[in-house]
Design a protein around this motif. Structure first.
Motif, PDB file in Angstrom:
ATOM      1  N   GLU A 324       2.853  -6.936   4.728  1.00  0.00           N
ATOM      2  CA  GLU A 324       2.318  -7.960   3.834  1.00  0.00           C
ATOM      3  C   GLU A 324       0.812  -8.113   4.045  1.00  0.00           C
ATOM      4  O   GLU A 324       0.042  -8.245   3.078  1.00  0.00           O
ATOM      5  N   LYS A 325       0.376  -8.063   5.304  1.00  0.00           N
ATOM      6  CA  LYS A 325      -1.056  -8.131   5.603  1.00  0.00           C
ATOM      7  C   LYS A 325      -1.768  -6.873   5.109  1.00  0.00           C
ATOM      8  O   LYS A 325      -2.906  -6.942   4.624  1.00  0.00           O
ATOM      9  N   ASP A 328      -2.411  -7.311   1.501  1.00  0.00           N
ATOM     10  CA  ASP A 328      -3.541  -8.212   1.249  1.00  0.00           C
ATOM     11  C   ASP A 328      -4.868  -7.457   1.334  1.00  0.00           C
ATOM     12  O   ASP A 328      -5.769  -7.675   0.516  1.00  0.00           O
ATOM     13  N   ASP A 354       4.937  -7.682  -5.723  1.00  0.00           N
ATOM     14  CA  ASP A 354       3.697  -8.460  -5.773  1.00  0.00           C
ATOM     15  C   ASP A 354       2.509  -7.581  -6.132  1.00  0.00           C
ATOM     16  O   ASP A 354       1.667  -7.960  -6.959  1.00  0.00           O
TER      17      ASP A 354
END
Length: 612
Positions: A324-325, A328, A354
């Motif tokens: 997830e990081k 980002d 996402d």
């Protein structure tokens, strides 16, 4: 730093220098011979903790401590253990430098030269006023690894386990054999030696990575080789599995249709599905290179990083253990396309969705036995109405080839099988890209999500004519048998003998491309697999026993069980069929075909059956 011309009488080592084996190496070379070697108790505690957790570098450190004890017994050095062991709170704060501070404190108290292979540790020690000998990692002169002796050019993976003979998977993606490499089983000492060597290579080689490191399990990436090491108690015995790609397939070799190439270039959401070892990652790497060569910015998300891509394509691992990081960061990097290797957990699907909804072209690699199974893995993880926006194309790979491409569309309609207009609802339609035929409909029914197969294919009469035309053209180039099967109006599967493949495909695919342009049909050429070639009966024609019942006219030909056949009245073709497992062809008595058979019998014409 170490002062020039100063004689060394006492050294203190930190954990990194012990694990790297640098102390014993310098003693044997004479540089540290005759010195007092101080090993801080904090170093011993750190190595002991790593070994107890089953981490490989801990065992490497224990070996170095034993080697130092041997050198001390020989009188080469004076070995001393000094300082205090860290308490529980200091161990918990090890990541913040508490244990490193204890190690530096021991070196300072004993006025010793501080030896370390950790750059941060060396900088802090110099700032504290210590004499430091920083060991720069040696990046050249690597010899072959012991595990490489088990590999040949066509070896896909090597499997080593204590007490079991070494095994390997060899061959191409379409023809893999699991073979035994020798009669003698692997020993514990042999596997430990191999694992220590692999860990040492990872620590010193900037092109290698420690991808994962858990209690009893480690995953390494050394060059193009991915290695998994398992120890007790995680596994029942020590086991080493090394995997590497056997071929780097050019994207052009897949002979993608123009329509599929255009879909790939349109920044869509694509899943590459297939069973383990089918060639999914190889195909994904091919797409990455293809898009990069077209001028797009391509990145990858992998754990571990094993896609074979050029240096221009950056490969990202989980940042601080989290994909997830990583996502980002990638959104700030703004790639045109991201290849997400191994989309498996729910969190992976959420991250994939996402990024796709943020406008990034996403290509994910998923394990599945059918193309539709990859779509079903999205259900429950991604909202049903959003699935076609997240994934609109599924490419199924089997034995290194594209065997099916499905596309997803969203509409509102009455699902197939329902008749009432008020039952209309949002439906995801899954169609085959080549034929345009709807294969599945996905919709909600009550509280359940239904994946309903629809539109089972019935072979069209025109396909039989097309198969004959394709076969006639292919036989001009093949010396052996040719088998043709039309799967849609615009696609055919052709099987030939292995030695006929080069003639039919031609150099760079020029022959088959020319045939396709002449016939207007996409042709998928494959070699005959074992069991594919049905044994043809020696006779060309058979006379069936014809029976009449209340509902059927039955043609009985037990010699042609399960064969595809054609039925003739004299020389006039009536119909084609497949003989059942009881040797019967049943025709409804009220059909036109049954009338033709009975009329031929009345007129004295001979009814015959010819195998295809």
């Amino acid at each position: 730093m170490k002062r020039e011309g100063q004689s060394i009488t006492r050294i203190a080592s930190d954990t990194s220098a012990i694990i790297d084996g640098a102390i014993s190496s310098r003693i044997k070379s004479g540089e540290y011979a005759g010195t007092q070697v101080i090993v801080p108790e904090a170093v011993v505690a750190e190595i002991e903790a790593q070994a107890n957790r089953g981490i490989e570098i801990g065992f490497k450190g224990l070996e170095e401590l034993q080697e130092l004890r041997k050198l001390a017994a020989q009188g080469t050095i004076d070995l001393v253990f000094a300082g205090r062991r860290p308490n529980l709170d200091e161990v918990k704060l090890a990541g913040g430098g508490e244990v490193d501070a204890l190690i530096r404190e021991t070196a300072q108290e004993n006025n010793a030269l501080f030896v370390t292979a950790d750059r941060v540790q060396s900088q802090i020690a110099m700032a504290k006023g210590l004499d430091v000998d920083f060991i720069v990692p040696r990046f050249i002169g690597y010899g072959p690894l012991r595990i490489e002796q088990f590999f040949t050019e066509d070896t896909m993976s090597v499997h080593l386990k204590n007490g079991v003979p070494p095994m390997a998977k060899r061959g191409s993606v379409s023809a893999v054999e699991f073979v035994c490499l020798r009669k003698e089983p692997c020993t514990y000492g042999e596997l430990k030696l191999i694992s220590r060597e692999l860990i040492e290579r990872v620590r010193s080689d900037p092109a290698s990575f420690m991808e994962l490191n858990f209690n009893g399990a480690s995953v390494l990436q050394i060059g193009n080789m991915r290695i998994a090491i398992a120890n007790q108690p995680f596994s029942d015995e020590i086991e080493i599995t090394a995997v590497r790609p056997v071929a780097k397939v050019s994207f052009d070799k897949y002979r993608l249709s123009t329509v599929l190439k255009e879909r790939i270039k349109e920044q869509r959401g694509i899943l590459i599905a297939g069973p383990p070892g089918a060639g999914k990652s190889t195909f994904a790497a091919g797409i990455a290179v293809y898009l990069h060569e077209l001028g797009y910015v391509v990145k990858t998300m992998e754990a571990p990083r094993d896609l074979q891509v050029p240096k221009e394509i950056t490969q990202y691992a989980p940042l601080d253990g989290s994909m997830e990081k990583t996502a980002d960061i990638l959104l700030l990097v703004r790639p045109d396309y991201t290849i997400y290797d191994e989309v498996r957990k729910s969190s992976d699907f959420h991250i994939f969705a996402d990024m796709r909804l943020a406008g990034v072209g996403m290509i994910g690699v998923v394990h599945a036995n059918r193309a539709v199974d990859a779509i079903q893995r999205l259900i429950g993880r991604v909202e049903l109405g959003v699935i076609p926006q997240v994934v609109d194309t599924v490419i199924f790979i089997n034995k290194g080839e594209i065997s099916k491409v499905q596309v997803l569309e969203f509409t509102v309609k009455v699902p197939s099988g329902m008749t009432e207009a008020d039952l209309a609802r949002p439906v995801i339609i899954v169609t085959d890209l080549e034929s345009g035929r709807t294969e599945y409909e996905i919709y909600t029914y009550g509280d359940q999500v239904v994946v309903m197969p629809v539109g089972l294919e019935v072979k069209k009469p025109s396909w039989k004519l097309a198969e004959g035309e394709v076969k006639e053209v292919i036989e001009r180039y093949a010396t052996g048998p040719v088998q043709v099967e039309m799967v849609s109006d615009h696609k055919a599967f052709v099987q030939v003998l292995e030695n006929d493949l080069p003639r039919v495909i031609g150099k760079g695919g020029n022959v088959i491309n020319n045939i396709e342009s002449i016939l207007g049909i996409h042709i998928d050429v494959r070699k005959f697999e074992s069991g594919d070639m049905k044994e043809k009966p020696s006779q060309k024609e058979f006379r069936p026993i014809i029976e009449k019942t209340k509902k059927h006219v039955i043609l009985n030909i037990p010699e042609l069980v399960t064969h595809d056949v054609e039925v003739y009245a004299g020389n006039e073709f009536l119909f084609s069929a497949t003989v059942g497992r009881h040797g019967d062809i049943k025709v409804r008595k009220d059909s036109t075909v049954a009338a033709d058979i009975l009329s031929a019998i009345e007129e004295g014409e001979l009814v015959t059956v010819r195998p295809l």
